[in-house]
Design an enzyme around this catalytic site. Structure first.
Site, PDB file in Angstrom:
ATOM      1  N   ASN A 912       0.847  -1.185   0.000  1.00 36.37           N
ATOM      2  CA  ASN A 912       0.000   0.000   0.000  1.00 36.37           C
ATOM      3  C   ASN A 912       0.885   1.237   0.000  1.00 36.37           C
ATOM      4  OD1 ASN A 912      -2.474   1.532   0.233  1.00 36.37           O
ATOM      5  ND2 ASN A 912      -1.928   1.923   2.358  1.00 36.37           N
ATOM      6  N   HIS A 914       1.036   5.178   1.329  1.00 33.96           N
ATOM      7  CA  HIS A 914       0.408   6.119   2.260  1.00 33.96           C
ATOM      8  C   HIS A 914       1.089   7.476   2.133  1.00 33.96           C
ATOM      9  CE1 HIS A 914      -1.843   7.428   5.768  1.00 33.96           C
ATOM     10  NE2 HIS A 914      -0.731   8.005   6.208  1.00 33.96           N
ATOM     11  N   SER A 941       5.094   6.682   2.117  1.00 27.66           N
ATOM     12  CA  SER A 941       5.623   5.402   2.587  1.00 27.66           C
ATOM     13  C   SER A 941       4.948   4.280   1.808  1.00 27.66           C
ATOM     14  CB  SER A 941       5.337   5.214   4.087  1.00 27.66           C
ATOM     15  OG  SER A 941       5.866   6.278   4.851  1.00 27.66           O
ATOM     16  N   ASP A 950      -2.330   1.204   8.214  1.00 24.37           N
ATOM     17  CA  ASP A 950      -1.071   1.949   8.037  1.00 24.37           C
ATOM     18  C   ASP A 950      -0.008   1.523   9.047  1.00 24.37           C
ATOM     19  OD1 ASP A 950      -2.318   3.392   6.021  1.00 24.37           O
ATOM     20  OD2 ASP A 950      -2.989   4.964   7.379  1.00 24.37           O
TER      21      ASP A 950
END
Length: 1007
Positions: A912, A914, A941, A950
């Site tokens: 993912n 972020h 990130s 997260d």
């Protein structure tokens, strides 16, 4: 992982928070009230809790799952915060109120030391100013005395009086003018001790005592220990003038006696016990005890601590300190220089803007905040002691210079700092009285040149040099020059041949990896292989070792390698030069050069270029690796691919990448020289800088060239890896690297088989690799056939290199990150290990689907609105991904929170992006949080997805500046550009199996 609350706001607290945050067991360090340095720094953040309301502190701890509290300053401890916390089931690293009285009341402390037989100065306590002055004037303690406010006065309630009048003035100042309030209701008048003042701190669980390295504080404001007392203008650690016996005596006669005495008086002490000592001619005596970490000593002690600070604190509060091994790096020195406000320790301004801190951080090891705050987005002063620049080096003088230089970069109106921290140790003559200024005299060591270390190195390497001695060598190391007897070596009509070389930027890898013992072999090889090309036998070698600060151990390892190389080459190490040049090289850097001298009989000179003809055979000798050329390109590749030299090697050798790259250069003297002397070799080329295409022509007539077949020798995997990872062309490979050949020989066709056989008998990997050919117009001097095939096969046959990994991308919107992934994986020049096979969106008609369709990628819409719950929706996603054969999932703007079940199915295979530098600013409004916090840096990130939002392990981060006047939109655009770089990079790391996820959620670097 554990949440920790740290109470305090000074430089000591910033240092404690900094060290705690380094623990893998610490999730968050909350600081109350903190300062600008602890406001938002990775795991560290300030919290708003009334630290004077102990019940409120307990409630806050319970609300935020805090199970351990560290108390920095003495006031809360003296007021009983540890008692309150412990009674509420919250562990406190710090003594009870009864135990803290060891600092809170100097009258109690002095009486306690008398009862327990702990050495201290002669004293008397008074509650009447008149009686105190009468005692002073009686002269029982002499002319000079020390006057102390008995209570807590922030480290400033002590006056060293040079006369009786000055002492009485101090009494009146403390007791009648009530400068320190109730803290001065009682004063202690004690004798003035002469010697050197040292701070010795110790961890204790009330039973065991673990002593920290001694430090020396500098209390007085001005240089030479002049001016008024302060809270501390700087400190260094360790203090080198205490022997191991001295420290043992301090531990048994003072620290353990104090801990045991307090326990016997029902005041069991847990936390840090600080003993301020004077080292007198009669031995160490206690000036004062403090019930907490010292400030500024802590800022110089903690950077040397190797053991996890959380483990130590836990061991203390749980009574298990005796079972814990606590380690400090006492081979180095840490020096802290405190920058204070103008007017301190008196009246000073606050709110003055500070600049230069970033430059100071670059110049020092770390800068700790004390009296700082954020005001309108600017860093401003909020106290007397503002910042402390701390530097670490193996030499105290160097660390002092670095810290002082860093302090000079910190700028604000009225800023002041001492430039002589450590002067008592660094100077030849140490004054015994702190009131006597010192005239500093310089030495060569002050300038950074350690003659004693140089002498130590000479003694250490003499046996190494002796082990290389050979016939004809008539000198020993340490003389002005070296001599060699050619006649004794058997030469009749010799020609001398010399060669000089270095190791190039391969040194940088050795410095990074910390492996120095093979560099010397490289150095010898580069020199002797060159003179071997002239048919010369290496006779002796001199080395040159240059550094900014001489590390005897490192230099010894390098010279040890040189000696080994000389033994392999059969030459003598007869001497050299060690140059310590402060300022020319940064700490840890060094350079080496070698100078080899050999001899060859006049009739055996090489190369015999005039004898080389078309049809001659070229014999190749295998290299051991890259040898010592091309490392600037290697380092650039490693940097660009975000690799690390301490990662496991991609060559699957069981070593690190750095260790494989440092494989030493082969020395060919003993295998090739006999063939030359027998007349079996016409020419020999050392394949060094310039690779195959530029070294072979050096031994050919101008009208001849060479035709090589890369399939005829063993291509080492390292060259295939370099070629593929760096997308380096065949031409560039051939003119930069040896490509598996350390040397080539030109021989007649009739003798080629015999030469190959003899070389193999000598242990070389030798093969017929080509022929000498007539050079035609427009053709290259050296043609290498099948080089690409050979490079590819050498790398692809290494286990672990496989096909491209299939990737599925989940989106919800425009798909700009999807486009970045598409562009990267579809660009053939990137040699991507990933291919996107499907794009799934939870919304129809979004631009991201159009991007995928345009690229010819299969798309699918799975709307969350078509399912009763999240579990059903997530199962549909899972089925869609698995049906497409997806191995890695990328969330590129996918605006749905995935269930734990889905995440577990794709653990270690789902990435993912972020838009912040995690772990800071989690959640969907990261940019808003960044702007509200007033930080100056943000970014993005790329992380593995974990069940907690997260929170997965981070693969790649990219930073961007946050400018004044930024909006969420402008910041988002800047961050988005970084995301487009970082996401493909992280995908490659997972697709190439460079990194994977361990069962505990931590990253595992596979190569």
């Amino acid at each position: 992982m554990e949440n920790v609350l740290l109470i305090g706001s000074g430089g000591r607290e910033h240092a404690l928070a900094w060290k705690l945050a380094q623990s893998e067991k610490v999730k968050a360090v909350f600081v109350a009230p903190g300062n600008a340095g602890t406001a938002s720094e990775g795991k560290i953040s300030n919290v708003d809790v009334n630290v004077k309301d102990f019940s409120a502190v307990c409630a806050w701890c319970k609300e935020h799952c805090v199970e351990l509290v560290l108390v920095g300053p003495e006031d809360p401890l003296a007021a009983g915060i540890a008692d309150t916390l412990n009674s509420n089931g919250i562990a406190c690293f710090g003594p009870s109120a009864k135990a803290a009285e060891i600092e809170a009341s100097k009258a109690f402390s002095k009486d306690f030391m008398t009862r327990q037989g702990i050495p201290t100065a002669q004293y008397k306590t008074f509650t009447s100013a008149d009686e105190a002055c009468e005692y002073i004037n009686n002269g029982e303690l002499g002319e000079a005395v020390v006057v102390k406010a008995s209570g807590l006065a922030a480290g400033k309630g002590v006056v060293v009086a040079a006369s009786k009048k000055e002492a009485c003035d101090a009494v009146n100042f403390i007791m009648q003018a009530r400068k320190y309030g109730a803290a001065g209701d009682t004063v202690v008048v004690e004798e003035f001790l002469k010697g050197n003042e040292v701070s010795v701190l110790a961890f204790t669980d009330g039973e065991s005592v673990c002593v920290m390295p001694p430090a020396q504080d500098h209390k007085q404001l001005q240089e030479g220990d002049a001016g008024p007392n302060t809270g501390g203008m700087g400190a260094f650690c360790p203090y080198p003038k205490l022997s191991a016996d001295d420290l043992r005596k301090i531990k048994t006669d003072i620290l353990e006696k104090t801990v045991n005495g307090l326990k016997s008086e029902d005041r069991k002490y847990i936390g840090v016990l600080y003993a301020g000592l004077m080292i007198t001619d009669a031995g160490p005596k206690v000036l004062e005890f403090n019930c907490r970490f010292g400030d500024p000593e802590t800022q110089s002690i903690l950077p040397l601590l190797r053991t996890d600070l959380l483990d130590i604190c836990r061991a203390c509060v749980e009574g298990k300190l005796g079972a814990l091994s606590v380690e400090f790096d006492t081979e180095k020195s840490a020096v802290g220089v405190v920058v204070v406000s103008g007017g301190y320790p008196g009246v000073y301004k606050k709110g003055i803007e500070i600049s230069g801190v970033e430059k100071a951080v670059q110049a020092a090891t770390v800068v700790f905040h004390a009296g700082t705050a954020r005001q309108d987005g600017k860093l401003v002063t909020s106290g007397g002691r503002v910042l402390a620049a701390v530097a670490i080096d193996q030499q105290l003088a160097t660390a002092t210079s670095m810290a002082t230089a860093a302090a000079a970069l910190i700028d604000f109106e009225g800023a002041f700092y001492r430039k002589d921290i450590g002067f008592r140790v660094l100077s030849r003559d140490r004054p015994l009285s702190p009131s006597v200024p010192l005239e500093n005299g310089l030495s060569y060591k002050d300038a950074g040149v350690d003659i004693e270390a140089g002498d130590d190195l000479v003694q250490a390497i003499m046996p190494l040099a002796k082990s290389t001695s050979r016939t004809g060598c008539t000198s020993s190391i340490g003389m002005f020059g070296a001599t060699f007897d050619l006649a004794a070596a058997g030469y009749k009509d010799p020609i001398l041949v010399s060669g000089t070389d270095g190791v190039g930027t391969k040194l940088k890898i050795a410095e990074m990896v910390g492996v120095h013992n093979s560099i010397g072999i490289d150095l010898v090889a580069m020199c002797v292989n060159d003179i071997l090309a002239h048919g010369a036998e290496p006779l002796f070698l001199l080395d040159y070792f240059a550094t900014g600060r001489l590390d005897v151990q490192v230099a010894h390892e390098v010279v040890g390698g040189i000696a080994e190389g000389c033994r392999q080459a059969g030459c003598a190490l007869v001497g050299g030069e060690t140059a310590e040049m402060p300022g020319m090289y940064t700490n840890g850097e060094y350079d080496v050069a070698g100078f080899a001298v050999g001899a060859v009989e006049r009739g055996q000179m090489m190369p015999r270029i005039h004898e080389v003809v078309a049809g001659d055979v070229i014999v190749g000798i295998g290299s051991s690796g890259i040898h010592s050329n091309g490392f600037s390109l290697v380092r650039k590749l490693v940097e660009r691919k975000n690799l690390r030299f301490d990662m496991p090697s991609p060559l699957k050798t069981g070593k690190t990448l750095g260790e494989d790259l440092l494989t030493p250069t082969k020395i060919y003297v003993k295998s090739v020289l006999p063939l030359m002397r027998e007349g079996k070799v016409k020419a020999f080329a050392h394949i060094t800088g310039g690779g195959l295409t530029e070294n072979i022509p050096r031994i050919l007539p101008n009208d001849l060239g060479a035709a090589l077949d890369a399939k005829s020798w063993t291509m080492l995997p390292i060259f295939g890896w370099l070629s593929e990872m760096g997308r380096i062309s065949n031409q560039e490979m051939a003119r930069t690297f040896n490509c598996g050949l350390g040397g080539v020989l030109i021989v007649t066709s009739s003798q080629s088989a015999e030469v190959v056989s003899l070389l193999r008998t000598s242990g070389e990997q030798a093969n017929i690799i080509g022929t000498v050919r007539q050079l035609k117009a427009g053709t290259t001097r050296v043609r290498v056939d099948h080089l690409e095939d050979s490079l590819v096969q050498s790398w692809r046959k290494v286990p672990g290199v496989t096909r491209r990994r299939r990737v599925g991308v989940l989106i919800s919107g425009s798909g700009t990150n999807l486009q970045a992934l598409l562009d990267h994986t579809r660009d053939v020049t990137n040699s991507s290990a990933a291919e996107i096979v499907i794009v799934i969106s939870n919304k129809a008609g979004v631009q991201g689907l159009e991007r995928a369709e345009k690229a010819g990628i299969k798309t699918k819409v799975i709307s969350h609105k078509d399912y009763k719950g999240r579990e059903e929706f997530d199962e549909a996603l899972h089925q869609g991904l698995t049906a497409a054969g997806v191995e890695i999932v990328c969330l590129a703007g996918f605006m749905r929170i995935l269930t734990g079940g889905f995440v577990r199915k794709w653990t270690g295979r789902m990435l993912n992006v972020h838009p912040s530098l995690l772990p800071s600013f989690k959640g969907s409004d990261a940019h808003r949080q960044v702007l509200a916090a007033g930080v100056r840096i943000s970014g993005c990130s790329i992380h593995f997805v974990a069940e907690e939002v997260d929170a997965g392990s981070i693969l790649v981060q990219e930073s961007v500046p946050v400018y004044p006047g930024d909006t969420e939109t402008s910041l988002a655009e800047r961050v988005k550009r970084r995301e487009h770089k970082a996401f493909p990079q992280a995908l490659e790391m997972v697709a190439t199996q460079q990194v994977s996820l361990a069962p505990d959620g931590k990253l595992v670097w596979n190569w």
